[in-house]
Design a protein around this motif. Structure first.
Motif, short mmCIF file in Angstrom:
data_model
loop_
_atom_site.label_atom_id
_atom_site.label_comp_id
_atom_site.label_asym_id
_atom_site.label_seq_id
_atom_site.Cartn_x
_atom_site.Cartn_y
_atom_site.Cartn_z
N ALA A 257 0.86 -1.00 -0.10
CA ALA A 257 -0.57 -0.09 0.14
C ALA A 257 0.25 1.15 0.27
O ALA A 257 1.45 1.11 1.37
CB ALA A 257 -0.62 -0.20 1.27
N VAL A 258 0.79 2.09 -1.13
CA VAL A 258 1.81 3.05 -1.43
C VAL A 258 0.80 4.23 -0.60
O VAL A 258 0.00 4.56 -1.58
CB VAL A 258 2.56 3.40 -2.53
N ILE A 259 1.34 4.92 -0.13
CA ILE A 259 0.26 6.00 1.23
C ILE A 259 1.28 7.47 0.62
O ILE A 259 2.12 6.84 1.69
CB ILE A 259 -0.77 5.88 2.39
N GLY A 260 0.59 8.38 0.81
CA GLY A 260 0.54 9.82 0.68
C GLY A 260 1.16 10.54 -0.38
O GLY A 260 1.04 10.15 -1.70
N ASP A 261 0.46 12.31 -0.19
CA ASP A 261 0.47 13.22 -1.53
C ASP A 261 1.66 12.72 -1.79
O ASP A 261 2.05 13.03 -3.35
CB ASP A 261 -0.10 14.17 -0.90
N ASN A 262 2.71 13.01 -1.62
CA ASN A 262 4.17 12.68 -1.84
C ASN A 262 4.98 11.88 -3.07
O ASN A 262 5.54 11.47 -3.30
CB ASN A 262 5.35 13.46 -1.13
N GLU B 166 9.14 14.22 -15.07
CA GLU B 166 9.63 13.98 -13.71
C GLU B 166 8.78 12.65 -13.07
O GLU B 166 7.89 12.78 -13.01
CB GLU B 166 9.24 14.90 -13.12
N VAL B 167 9.60 11.61 -13.00
CA VAL B 167 9.24 10.13 -12.56
C VAL B 167 9.07 10.38 -10.88
O VAL B 167 9.67 10.10 -9.24
CB VAL B 167 10.59 8.54 -12.38
N THR B 168 7.85 9.92 -10.36
CA THR B 168 7.24 10.29 -9.06
C THR B 168 7.55 9.08 -8.74
O THR B 168 8.11 7.63 -9.40
CB THR B 168 5.67 10.37 -8.54
N LEU C 18 8.40 2.97 -8.30
CA LEU C 18 8.05 2.21 -7.20
C LEU C 18 7.48 0.50 -8.60
O LEU C 18 7.95 -1.06 -8.75
CB LEU C 18 7.12 2.15 -6.75
N LYS C 19 6.80 1.25 -8.91
CA LYS C 19 5.53 0.50 -10.07
C LYS C 19 6.67 -0.32 -10.99
O LYS C 19 6.46 -1.10 -11.64
CB LYS C 19 4.45 1.54 -10.65
N SER C 20 7.56 0.99 -11.54
CA SER C 20 8.95 0.74 -12.70
C SER C 20 9.70 -0.18 -11.94
O SER C 20 9.77 -1.76 -13.26
CB SER C 20 9.50 1.80 -12.86
N GLN D 153 14.50 15.05 -10.92
CA GLN D 153 13.84 13.85 -12.29
C GLN D 153 13.60 13.39 -12.23
O GLN D 153 12.77 11.81 -12.99
CB GLN D 153 13.78 14.98 -13.88
N GLU D 154 14.73 11.87 -12.09
CA GLU D 154 15.05 10.77 -11.63
C GLU D 154 14.49 10.30 -10.09
O GLU D 154 14.97 9.44 -9.70
CB GLU D 154 16.00 10.18 -12.13
N ASN D 155 13.79 11.39 -9.22
CA ASN D 155 14.25 10.92 -8.33
C ASN D 155 13.08 9.63 -8.09
O ASN D 155 13.85 8.45 -7.13
CB ASN D 155 12.58 12.06 -7.70
#
Length: 721
Positions: free
Chosen positions: A372-377, A396-398, A403-405, A525-527
């Motif tokens: 479960a990924v949670i949070g606005d950030n 920009e990779v969120t 994680l999905k990648s 952008q690679e965050n």
């Protein structure tokens, strides 16, 4: 006491500066001759037009002589998009750029080679965009954790700042782009930054707040520098003769341009005579700027000499000959794979593992089937936001996307926002609406957490909450994040907290109640890719904190002494030298996280320190070798930090001060012998009586370890006459 002292009259700071000026003058004589010939052809009116802005980021040239205007642009996160006169986007399709991690993220790498790559790449992109002065790097000392620009600056330590600043400047200027180091000087708070007066004693100024600027000028030969908004000792920095003329130009031999911060000029005659070279501003009516028609009138009235004007024009042309008028410059490149790799590498090396008690990290996907990924950030981007400069990026990779990648179809991932990261600034005489927890978002997060094998909660600040233009009011978590963490942790014992921010926060409750904590940043952008690689173990975390986290705000020196934000628009730096870890270590105050702190997926055993000899004289370098072994199962990068302590000193000193560091890769089972060097002159303190640097003879202790609070091995040397 008859103790003799070694006074470093190299010969004194002034003489060193003079030698530097003479050497540079001889080196650049052909350029200087060209410049002098051009100046003779200029009219007074043409000269004046070169000394002030004629657009948001530009100043005028002289078309009839083939002199181009100077074009600047914002850093430090990347080359800013083009804007209109009202600061809105120019809506071009040609002004995208690479978004690099923020300043404190770069500092958290403790890796000067990455600082050089950052500078090189941002310089290459600035040249491609024809922005010949890039307003970066920014590296004011983090005096208070509340400062709105802490995320943009480097660290709380002058030595760490110096090493990163020098390499950043060298990288930028390798592309014939001028680095504009900023903000000169003691711009340590955003609260009333345009009017506040900083009262700093001379020793503190020289030892804490100036070293990185001095190094950027004398070692990296920075071509431009930006004066700060604030006052120093009652005088605005843009017209402070001591800073701009005496120190910068005479003692340090600075040959380039002193540029005002935008709207940071407050006079014509004083600014012109006391060291400012180019006035920039935020709004039009450029002919009415202090360095426009008023300066022309002042020259005609004899209040500013023609010699002074010619010197300023000379400096501007000198910078042009190194940038826009340089010979055989590269065309520049932008958004290249190499730049993306640099952004990724900085992000990956900046991430700090704060706690991993339950060994949930790195993620074991053979046992985890749902997250479960949670949070606005987790889904927020950081290339834009707040009052400070942003970058127009192609992507920009969120964190969620990263994680999905990386996890592909191995793990089921659900997402819940959890909270709304909406910053509501306080407005004068207008009470804010009550800030309430969004129970719908909270309940959704708890439901997702209960049904997953593991939860990752992404909280922290954002570019609106941490921003140029305002300081935070305290260290508390924003947006009801603590309630979210508590609720998710109660719902799922396997909860990882990922905090995104650029400055210290109060993580005391999370540190106490949560077993797994990761610190990330506004990480370019690679965050998302870099963070995911750390979480899954492809990258072993090697970030180390560039500043101290106080357990409580009142423990931080400026706040402990009631020396922030000041009274009557003046702030006294009562803590003196005791900034950051110097205060905590000397006063024996336990911080939440100490300077240099960071964990790894492996373990490093410090075995010994070997010092080449027992006694050293002036002009020598102290040579030490630290032996350490990777006793864990993962390869990793360790940052060996070397501090120096002087017992029974004849002057006040901090308990210890950082004097060297090195980041090295060590394989599992391998032993590394890490050589570090400390010039004896770097043990000097600034003597206000002689206005010179003094190395006190006697016994010094070298302390090496993984942080200021984790010293593993020590050794002693003696400095002799």
């Amino acid at each position: 006491m008859t103790t003799r002292i070694l006074i470093y009259a190299w010969v004194g700071a002034f003489t060193l500066g003079t030698l530097y000026v003479n050497a540079q003058t001889k080196k650049h004589q052909p350029v200087d001759a060209k410049i002098d010939a051009v100046i003779k052809k200029l009219t007074l009116e043409e000269k004046i037009k070169m000394l002030h802005a004629n657009s948001k980021f530009g100043s005028a040239g002289v078309e009839r002589l083939g002199i181009p205007g100077l074009m600047t642009d914002d850093g430090p996160l990347g080359v800013r998009e083009d804007v209109k006169e009202n600061w809105s986007s120019a809506n071009l399709t040609t002004d995208s750029a690479t978004f690099f991690p923020n300043g404190s993220a770069l500092a958290a790498t403790w890796n000067p080679s990455l600082a050089y790559r950052y500078g090189h790449d941002i310089g290459e992109e600035a040249r491609a965009r024809k922005k010949y002065i890039i307003l970066a790097p920014a590296f004011n000392i983090c005096r208070t954790p509340l400062c709105g620009r802490t995320y943009e600056y480097f660290s709380e330590d002058p030595f760490l700042n110096s090493r990163l600043a020098v390499q950043s400047v060298k990288g930028i200027q390798s592309q014939n782009i001028a680095a504009c180091i900023k903000h000169f000087a003691v711009n340590n708070q955003e609260f009333e930054r345009g009017r506040v007066n900083a009262e700093v004693d001379e020793r503190t100024l020289q030892e804490i707040y100036l070293p990185a600027f001095k190094a950027a000028v004398t070692e990296a030969n920075a071509w431009t520098i930006m004066s700060a908004y604030n006052k120093l000792r009652g005088v605005y920095c843009a017209e402070n003769a001591y800073l701009l003329n005496d120190l910068l130009k005479k003692q340090w031999g600075f040959k380039g341009i002193v540029i005002s911060d935008w709207g940071g000029t407050h006079s014509t005659v004083a600014a012109a005579n006391d060291g400012l070279d180019l006035e920039m501003g935020s709004f039009g009516a450029y002919d009415n700027y202090f360095f426009a028609n008023p300066l022309l009138d002042s020259v005609k009235a004899g209040k500013v000499s023609l010699k002074t004007i010619d010197e300023k024009v000379h400096r501007i042309l000198w910078v042009m000959y190194h940038t826009s008028m340089s010979e055989n410059p590269s065309p520049g490149k932008i958004n290249t794979p190499q730049h993306v790799t640099t952004a990724y590498d900085i992000a990956a090396e900046s991430i700090v593992l704060l706690k991993n008690d339950k060994q949930l990290l790195p993620l074991n996907t053979s046992h985890i089937k749902s997250i479960a990924v949670i949070g606005d950030n987790a889904t927020r981007t950081f290339h834009l936001g707040g009052f400070g400069a942003g970058v127009k990026v192609r992507y920009e990779v969120t964190a969620l996307a990263g994680l999905k990648s990386r996890l592909n179809n191995k793990v089921k991932i659900t997402y819940a926002q959890g909270y709304k990261g909406v910053y509501k600034p306080m407005r004068k005489n207008v009470p804010n609406e009550p800030d309430k927890q969004d129970t719908t978002l909270l309940n959704e997060a708890v439901t997702n957490a209960k049904s997953a094998d593991l939860a990752i909660v992404f909280i922290g600040g954002n570019r609106e909450y941490e921003s140029e233009g305002h300081d935070r009011k305290d260290l508390s978590l924003p947006f009801h994040e603590q309630e979210l963490v508590d609720a998710v942790t109660a719902a799922n014992a396997n909860t990882i907290v990922v905090f995104v921010g650029g400055a210290p926060y109060d993580l005391s409750k999370i540190k106490k109640n949560n077993h797994t904590i990761v610190w990330s940043w506004y990480n370019g952008q690679e965050n998302g890719n870099a963070l995911a690689d750390v979480l899954v173990g492809k990258v072993n975390p090697s970030g180390r904190m560039p500043f101290t986290f106080p357990a409580e705000l009142k423990d931080s020196p400026a706040h402990a002494l009631n020396a922030y934000p000041g009274e009557n628009l003046s702030v006294e730096y009562k803590e003196g030298l005791m900034v950051g870890y110097r205060w905590f270590d000397t006063k024996k105050i336990e911080p939440l996280y100490c300077f240099g702190y960071g964990l790894s997926y492996t373990n490093y055993q410090y075995q010994s320190i070997t010092i080449a000899k027992k006694a050293y004289k002036a002009g020598e370098n102290i040579a030490a070798v630290i032996k350490l072994k990777n006793t864990g199962k993962f390869a990793g990068k360790e940052t060996i930090q070397l501090y120096v302590s002087k017992a029974n000193s004849m002057v006040e000193r901090p308990a210890k001060e950082l004097k060297a560091f090195k980041k090295v890769m060590i394989r599992p089972g391998e032993t590394a012998n890490v050589a570090l060097s400390v010039p004896v002159k770097d043990l000097a303190y600034f003597d206000t009586k002689t206005s010179g640097w003094v190395v006190e003879p006697g016994k010094y202790t070298l302390l090496a370890g993984g942080s200021s609070g984790d010293i593993k091995v020590t050794g002693n040397i003696t400095v002799v006459n």
